[in-house]
Write an enzyme that holds these catalytic residues in place. Structure first.
Site, PDB file in Angstrom:
ATOM      1  N   PHE A 140       0.860  -1.190   0.000  1.00 14.14           N
ATOM      2  CA  PHE A 140       0.000   0.000   0.000  1.00 14.14           C
ATOM      3  C   PHE A 140       0.890   1.231   0.000  1.00 14.14           C
ATOM      4  O   PHE A 140       1.632   1.480   0.948  1.00 14.14           O
ATOM      5  CB  PHE A 140      -0.947   0.063   1.210  1.00 14.14           C
ATOM      6  CG  PHE A 140      -1.838   1.284   1.125  1.00 14.14           C
ATOM      7  CD1 PHE A 140      -3.019   1.243   0.398  1.00 14.14           C
ATOM      8  CD2 PHE A 140      -1.453   2.489   1.702  1.00 14.14           C
ATOM      9  CE1 PHE A 140      -3.816   2.388   0.268  1.00 14.14           C
ATOM     10  CE2 PHE A 140      -2.246   3.633   1.571  1.00 14.14           C
ATOM     11  CZ  PHE A 140      -3.427   3.579   0.856  1.00 14.14           C
ATOM     12  N   ASP A 225       9.544   3.183   2.008  1.00 13.29           N
ATOM     13  CA  ASP A 225       8.319   3.906   2.366  1.00 13.29           C
ATOM     14  C   ASP A 225       8.063   3.765   3.863  1.00 13.29           C
ATOM     15  O   ASP A 225       7.565   2.737   4.333  1.00 13.29           O
ATOM     16  CB  ASP A 225       7.134   3.369   1.554  1.00 13.29           C
ATOM     17  CG  ASP A 225       5.828   4.139   1.842  1.00 13.29           C
ATOM     18  OD1 ASP A 225       5.787   4.899   2.825  1.00 13.29           O
ATOM     19  OD2 ASP A 225       4.863   3.957   1.080  1.00 13.29           O
ATOM     20  N   LYS A 254       2.445  11.205   7.182  1.00 12.48           N
ATOM     21  CA  LYS A 254       1.615  10.930   8.354  1.00 12.48           C
ATOM     22  C   LYS A 254       2.070  11.678   9.617  1.00 12.48           C
ATOM     23  O   LYS A 254       1.771  12.854   9.748  1.00 12.48           O
ATOM     24  CB  LYS A 254       1.485   9.418   8.551  1.00 12.48           C
ATOM     25  CG  LYS A 254       0.642   8.810   7.421  1.00 12.48           C
ATOM     26  CD  LYS A 254       0.071   7.444   7.714  1.00 12.48           C
ATOM     27  CE  LYS A 254      -0.973   7.083   6.657  1.00 12.48           C
ATOM     28  NZ  LYS A 254      -0.651   5.951   5.826  1.00 12.48           N
TER      29      LYS A 254
HETATM   30  C1  PLP Z   1      -0.835   6.046   4.333  1.00  9.93           C
HETATM   31  C2  PLP Z   1       0.260   5.534   3.480  1.00  9.93           C
HETATM   32  C3  PLP Z   1       0.554   6.128   2.236  1.00  9.93           C
HETATM   33  C4  PLP Z   1      -0.299   7.216   1.629  1.00  9.93           C
HETATM   34  O1  PLP Z   1      -0.409   8.359   2.430  1.00  9.93           O
HETATM   35  P1  PLP Z   1      -1.593   9.406   2.166  1.00  9.93           P
HETATM   36  O2  PLP Z   1      -1.243  10.560   3.068  1.00  9.93           O
HETATM   37  O3  PLP Z   1      -2.869   8.735   2.576  1.00  9.93           O
HETATM   38  O4  PLP Z   1      -1.570   9.761   0.729  1.00  9.93           O
HETATM   39  C5  PLP Z   1       1.635   5.647   1.524  1.00  9.93           C
HETATM   40  N1  PLP Z   1       2.391   4.638   2.003  1.00  9.93           N
HETATM   41  C6  PLP Z   1       2.134   4.038   3.186  1.00  9.93           C
HETATM   42  C7  PLP Z   1       3.022   2.931   3.667  1.00  9.93           C
HETATM   43  C8  PLP Z   1       1.048   4.449   3.955  1.00  9.93           C
HETATM   44  O5  PLP Z   1       0.764   3.821   5.104  1.00  9.93           O
END
Ligand code: PLP
Length: 405
Positions: A140, A225, A254
């Site tokens: 994700f 990520d 985040k």
């Molecule tokens: C939440 C998340 C994203 C995307 O972040 P948004 O602020 O919702 O666009 C990308 N990678 C990971 C691992 C995430 O948990």
């Protein structure tokens, strides 16, 4: 208006792209939130780890308030006096030479993809339009069309094609598959060190370290990520720290916004970051002074309150306690730090009814991928709050009342 009025209003006026728990919140403080009926809940999701510092942390709110009274947005057409100090702090805390600020996580991921591709063409020497990025199944990384194009989750992809080419998928946790998938056109390997949305999936020990080695040996960028796993969530400042360095491009988001404002970005050394030139990438809000002030305070709180240490200590204790609960419905418990998934057995049905029962007892947790209850409270959480939650969690996951809907 009561809870069902608010929910009907959203149903009427919004797209139906979420399935939230039926609770309408109006106030938050620390690890606690209150709904419109005055009921109090322990927040064990933390907005998918965007609220690691707790709701409305006083230092972060003060930074927001003070900056809101001075200057909020300049765009990158002009400089502002908050972006430099913020990026310097971010680089010094993470050990990278440069940072490129964005807003949402998905924009950070898009930025990393663009950086890796351009590095591939201008530094590595990949032929035009041939760059490949290797990703993992069940990943994700966000919701843009390019990003969902390399998702293996049908719910995320159905109806949204055609997709951006140039991505190759391997099974998560299989370093040999990475090695086998690399070609002369591979520019990067994009990976979550623990897969959050897939259900707090922890890869086999040594996976991250091996993939790092493989990337380095093949002149492939490790794109890490850490949007959800970073900034203390897993008991290290970054999840990569459990096994190696933080990669060639690290993506953060985040909790960088301290639970109040979207702040994201990529980190890299100059050899990679300097592929960008004026006009080839940007964002109107990226690096805005309000976000920069909030981001600085968000980082200060993580450091000054030792949220990494708290996450590690409370998380190991909490996980052991969860593991000691004898329940016919639990397959296993997994995770690191305060990033924990309780996996419900197939025979016991979905995780959703367990989350609904937890809600009825004042604990907000959300199922992920049907079978997993994710526990990821603010890292500022008091041990007493976790002890209180544990009693209820034990009863709920042992309870026959919620079994097999
Ligand atoms: C939440 C998340 C994203 C995307 O972040 P948004 O602020 O919702 O666009 C990308 N990678 C990971 C691992 C995430 O948990």
């Amino acid at each position: 208006m009561n809870t069902s009025d608010y929910i009907s209003q959203v149903d009427k006026w919004s797209a139906h792209n979420y399935h939230p728990l039926p609770v309408v919140l109006e106030r938050g403080e620390g690890e606690w939130v209150w709904d419109v009926e005055g009921r109090k809940y322990l927040d064990m999701l933390s907005a998918y780890s965007a609220v690691n510092q707790g709701h409305r942390h006083p230092r972060i709110i003060e930074a927001l308030r003070a900056q809101a009274e001075k200057l909020t947005l300049t765009s990158r057409a002009f400089h502002n006096d908050r972006m430099g100090p913020f990026l310097q702090k971010l680089c010094e805390m993470t050990g990278f030479e440069r940072a490129l600020p964005m807003n949402t996580g998905a924009e950070g991921v898009e930025t990393a993809i663009k950086a890796a591709r351009k590095w591939g063409y201008t530094v590595k020497g990949v032929a035009e339009d041939r760059a490949e990025i290797i990703v993992c199944e069940q990943n994700f990384h966000g919701r843009t069309t390019t990003i969902v194009g390399f998702s293996s989750d049908e719910g995320s992809t159905f109806g949204f094609g055609p997709f951006t080419p140039g991505f190759v998928s391997i099974p998560y946790g299989d370093a040999d598959a990475l090695e086998a998938a690399i070609t002369e056109n591979t520019v990067g390997f994009l990976v979550e060190p623990i897969q959050g949305e897939a259900g707090v999936v922890v890869p086999p020990d040594g996976f991250y370290a091996r993939t790092l080695e493989i990337c380095r040996a093949n002149d492939v960028l490790m794109i890490n990520d850490e949007i959800q796993t970073g900034l203390g969530r897993t008991g290290k400042l970054f999840c990569a720290d459990w096994e190696g360095d933080r990669g060639d491009i690290m993506i953060v988001g985040k909790a960088l916004g301290g639970g109040v404002f979207p702040v994201s970005g990529i980190l890299a050394n100059s050899e990679i970051m300097d592929v960008f030139h004026p006009g080839d990438h940007g964002s109107t809000f990226g690096g805005n002074p309000l976000g920069a002030a909030v981001g600085m305070a968000a980082l200060d709180v993580i450091r000054d309150e030792d949220l990494v240490g708290r996450s590690n200590e409370l998380g190991s204790w909490f996980k052991r306690e969860l593991e000691s609960i004898d329940s016919p419905h639990v397959d296993h418990v997994r995770g690191r730090g305060l990033f924990i998934g309780v996996v419900i057995r197939d025979e016991s049905g979905d995780a959703r009814p367990f989350c609904e029962e937890l809600q009825a007892r004042g604990i907000l947790a959300k199922e992920t991928h049907e079978q997993v209850i994710r526990f990821a409270p603010p890292l500022t959480i008091e041990k007493a709050s976790l002890e209180w939650a544990l009693e209820h969690i034990a009863e709920v996951i042992q309870g026959a009342a919620v079994a097999v809907a």
